[in-house]
Write a protein that holds these residues in place. Structure first.
Motif, PDB file in Angstrom:
ATOM      1  N   ILE A 193       0.829  -1.200   0.000  1.00  0.00           N
ATOM      2  CA  ILE A 193       0.000   0.000   0.000  1.00  0.00           C
ATOM      3  C   ILE A 193       0.867   1.254   0.000  1.00  0.00           C
ATOM      4  CG2 ILE A 193      -1.691   1.306   1.347  1.00  0.00           C
ATOM      5  CD1 ILE A 193      -2.779  -1.428   2.303  1.00  0.00           C
ATOM      6  N   LEU A 194       2.014   1.193   0.676  1.00  0.00           N
ATOM      7  CA  LEU A 194       2.896   2.353   0.735  1.00  0.00           C
ATOM      8  C   LEU A 194       3.375   2.790  -0.643  1.00  0.00           C
ATOM      9  CD1 LEU A 194       5.169   1.659   3.825  1.00  0.00           C
ATOM     10  CD2 LEU A 194       3.399   3.379   3.587  1.00  0.00           C
ATOM     11  N   PHE A 195       3.610   1.835  -1.547  1.00  0.00           N
ATOM     12  CA  PHE A 195       4.123   2.157  -2.863  1.00  0.00           C
ATOM     13  C   PHE A 195       3.017   2.390  -3.896  1.00  0.00           C
ATOM     14  CE2 PHE A 195       7.715  -0.147  -0.992  1.00  0.00           C
ATOM     15  CZ  PHE A 195       8.684   0.820  -1.153  1.00  0.00           C
ATOM     16  N   ALA A 196       1.759   2.427  -3.474  1.00  0.00           N
ATOM     17  CA  ALA A 196       0.653   2.537  -4.409  1.00  0.00           C
ATOM     18  C   ALA A 196       0.699   3.829  -5.218  1.00  0.00           C
ATOM     19  CB  ALA A 196      -0.675   2.433  -3.668  1.00  0.00           C
ATOM     20  N   HIS A 197       1.147   4.918  -4.605  1.00  0.00           N
ATOM     21  CA  HIS A 197       1.148   6.192  -5.303  1.00  0.00           C
ATOM     22  C   HIS A 197       2.547   6.762  -5.474  1.00  0.00           C
ATOM     23  CE1 HIS A 197      -3.172   6.475  -5.439  1.00  0.00           C
ATOM     24  NE2 HIS A 197      -3.203   6.112  -4.187  1.00  0.00           N
ATOM     25  N   LYS A 198       3.546   5.919  -5.420  1.00  0.00           N
ATOM     26  CA  LYS A 198       4.917   6.374  -5.643  1.00  0.00           C
ATOM     27  C   LYS A 198       5.047   6.816  -7.097  1.00  0.00           C
ATOM     28  CE  LYS A 198       9.669   4.797  -5.513  1.00  0.00           C
ATOM     29  NZ  LYS A 198      10.081   4.758  -6.892  1.00  0.00           N
ATOM     30  N   ILE A 199       5.711   7.931  -7.306  1.00  0.00           N
ATOM     31  CA  ILE A 199       5.903   8.440  -8.658  1.00  0.00           C
ATOM     32  C   ILE A 199       7.327   8.119  -9.100  1.00  0.00           C
ATOM     33  CG2 ILE A 199       5.936  10.484 -10.113  1.00  0.00           C
ATOM     34  CD1 ILE A 199       4.069  11.804  -8.146  1.00  0.00           C
ATOM     35  N   ASN A 200       7.453   7.525 -10.256  1.00  0.00           N
ATOM     36  CA  ASN A 200       8.749   7.259 -10.862  1.00  0.00           C
ATOM     37  C   ASN A 200       8.984   8.298 -11.949  1.00  0.00           C
ATOM     38  OD1 ASN A 200       9.364   4.776  -9.427  1.00  0.00           O
ATOM     39  ND2 ASN A 200       7.659   3.925 -10.588  1.00  0.00           N
ATOM     40  N   LEU A 201      10.240   8.723 -12.078  1.00  0.00           N
ATOM     41  CA  LEU A 201      10.594   9.749 -13.050  1.00  0.00           C
ATOM     42  C   LEU A 201      11.812   9.287 -13.824  1.00  0.00           C
ATOM     43  CD1 LEU A 201      10.369  12.599 -14.258  1.00  0.00           C
ATOM     44  CD2 LEU A 201      11.676  13.443 -12.311  1.00  0.00           C
ATOM     45  N   PHE A 202      11.698   9.301 -15.141  1.00  0.00           N
ATOM     46  CA  PHE A 202      12.791   8.948 -16.031  1.00  0.00           C
ATOM     47  C   PHE A 202      13.135  10.167 -16.875  1.00  0.00           C
ATOM     48  CE2 PHE A 202      14.242   7.558 -20.204  1.00  0.00           C
ATOM     49  CZ  PHE A 202      15.359   6.821 -19.849  1.00  0.00           C
ATOM     50  N   LEU A 203      14.421  10.541 -16.868  1.00  0.00           N
ATOM     51  CA  LEU A 203      14.888  11.686 -17.655  1.00  0.00           C
ATOM     52  C   LEU A 203      16.024  11.242 -18.562  1.00  0.00           C
ATOM     53  CD1 LEU A 203      15.195  14.410 -14.860  1.00  0.00           C
ATOM     54  CD2 LEU A 203      13.315  14.085 -16.459  1.00  0.00           C
ATOM     55  N   ASP A 204      16.061  11.824 -19.758  1.00  0.00           N
ATOM     56  CA  ASP A 204      17.173  11.595 -20.667  1.00  0.00           C
ATOM     57  C   ASP A 204      17.429  12.890 -21.430  1.00  0.00           C
ATOM     58  OD1 ASP A 204      19.223  10.296 -21.935  1.00  0.00           O
ATOM     59  OD2 ASP A 204      17.945   9.371 -23.442  1.00  0.00           O
ATOM     60  N   LEU A 205      18.689  13.288 -21.452  1.00  0.00           N
ATOM     61  CA  LEU A 205      19.072  14.530 -22.115  1.00  0.00           C
ATOM     62  C   LEU A 205      20.108  14.205 -23.172  1.00  0.00           C
ATOM     63  CD1 LEU A 205      18.915  17.627 -22.235  1.00  0.00           C
ATOM     64  CD2 LEU A 205      20.662  17.704 -20.458  1.00  0.00           C
ATOM     65  N   GLN A 206      19.669  14.238 -24.445  1.00  0.00           N
ATOM     66  CA  GLN A 206      20.558  13.952 -25.572  1.00  0.00           C
ATOM     67  C   GLN A 206      20.183  14.840 -26.741  1.00  0.00           C
ATOM     68  OE1 GLN A 206      20.321   9.828 -26.614  1.00  0.00           O
ATOM     69  NE2 GLN A 206      21.787   9.212 -25.052  1.00  0.00           N
ATOM     70  N   ASP A 207      21.199  15.259 -27.482  1.00  0.00           N
ATOM     71  CA  ASP A 207      20.997  16.032 -28.706  1.00  0.00           C
ATOM     72  C   ASP A 207      20.078  17.235 -28.490  1.00  0.00           C
ATOM     73  OD1 ASP A 207      22.583  14.148 -30.016  1.00  0.00           O
ATOM     74  OD2 ASP A 207      20.844  12.912 -30.525  1.00  0.00           O
ATOM     75  N   ASN A 208      20.326  17.986 -27.409  1.00  0.00           N
ATOM     76  CA  ASN A 208      19.534  19.177 -27.068  1.00  0.00           C
ATOM     77  C   ASN A 208      18.041  18.873 -26.909  1.00  0.00           C
ATOM     78  OD1 ASN A 208      21.848  20.705 -27.100  1.00  0.00           O
ATOM     79  ND2 ASN A 208      21.581  21.312 -29.234  1.00  0.00           N
ATOM     80  N   ASN A 209      17.711  17.673 -26.453  1.00  0.00           N
ATOM     81  CA  ASN A 209      16.331  17.271 -26.246  1.00  0.00           C
ATOM     82  C   ASN A 209      16.221  16.598 -24.886  1.00  0.00           C
ATOM     83  OD1 ASN A 209      13.628  16.829 -26.800  1.00  0.00           O
ATOM     84  ND2 ASN A 209      14.033  14.880 -27.793  1.00  0.00           N
TER      85      ASN A 209
END
Length: 160
Positions: free
Chosen positions: A12-28
């Motif tokens: 239940i503790l992880f039910a609303h955990k937010i995961n975030l993935f970032l990638d910075l390549q080629d000015n994007n």
């Protein structure tokens, strides 16, 4: 019954955990955010800051929990706010100073560059899906253990 609730409490503790993935390549800057149950963070507010904590851009994620942002900066911080105190923040730094463009500017090379950009976007999505798949392996094991516990509890009650 109390034991059963204690066993389910970590899930239940992880039910609303937010995961975030970032990638910075080629000015994007590629942003992807999703909850622990692999559902995308639809219409979640986000802001992009530079290394001096100046807000460069703020907006909302799309229906897939994604956003692409063109930038020349190499150090950024992204904060996602899903509401109700569900906030995640992550910094990204791109040290890649090499120019990967080896093609000239004729029509054929332009089409190849477009295909390369689409390929990069698909690779990012594959990475996100692999992370989500690895995350759910833990829940499969926990679910299996809880199911075995419930079966033994049921069999024990039938014996008496």
């Amino acid at each position: 019954m109390l034991r059963f609730l204690i066993l389910l409490f970590p899930i239940i503790l992880f039910a609303h955990k937010i995961n975030l993935f970032l990638d910075l390549q080629d000015n994007n800057l590629y942003i992807n955010s999703y909850f622990a149950n692999a559902k995308p963070c639809i219409n979640c507010q986000f802001k992009i800051e530079d290394n001096q904590n100046n807000i460069i851009f703020d907006g909302t994620l799309d229906r897939q929990g994604e956003y692409n942002f063109k930038t020349y900066l190499k150090e950024l911080k992204v904060t996602i706010d899903a509401g109700s105190g569900h906030i995640v923040s992550k910094e990204i730094k791109n040290d890649n100073t090499l120019n990967n463009s080896l093609l000239s500017d004729n029509d054929v090379n332009l089409e190849i560059n477009i295909l390369k950009e689409e390929n990069i976007a698909l690779k990012h999505k594959i990475i996100v899906l692999e992370e989500q798949l690895n995350y759910f392996e833990i829940f499969k094991v926990i679910f299996g253990l809880v199911l075995i516990f419930l079966i033994f509890l049921f069999v024990k009650r039938i014996k008496y």
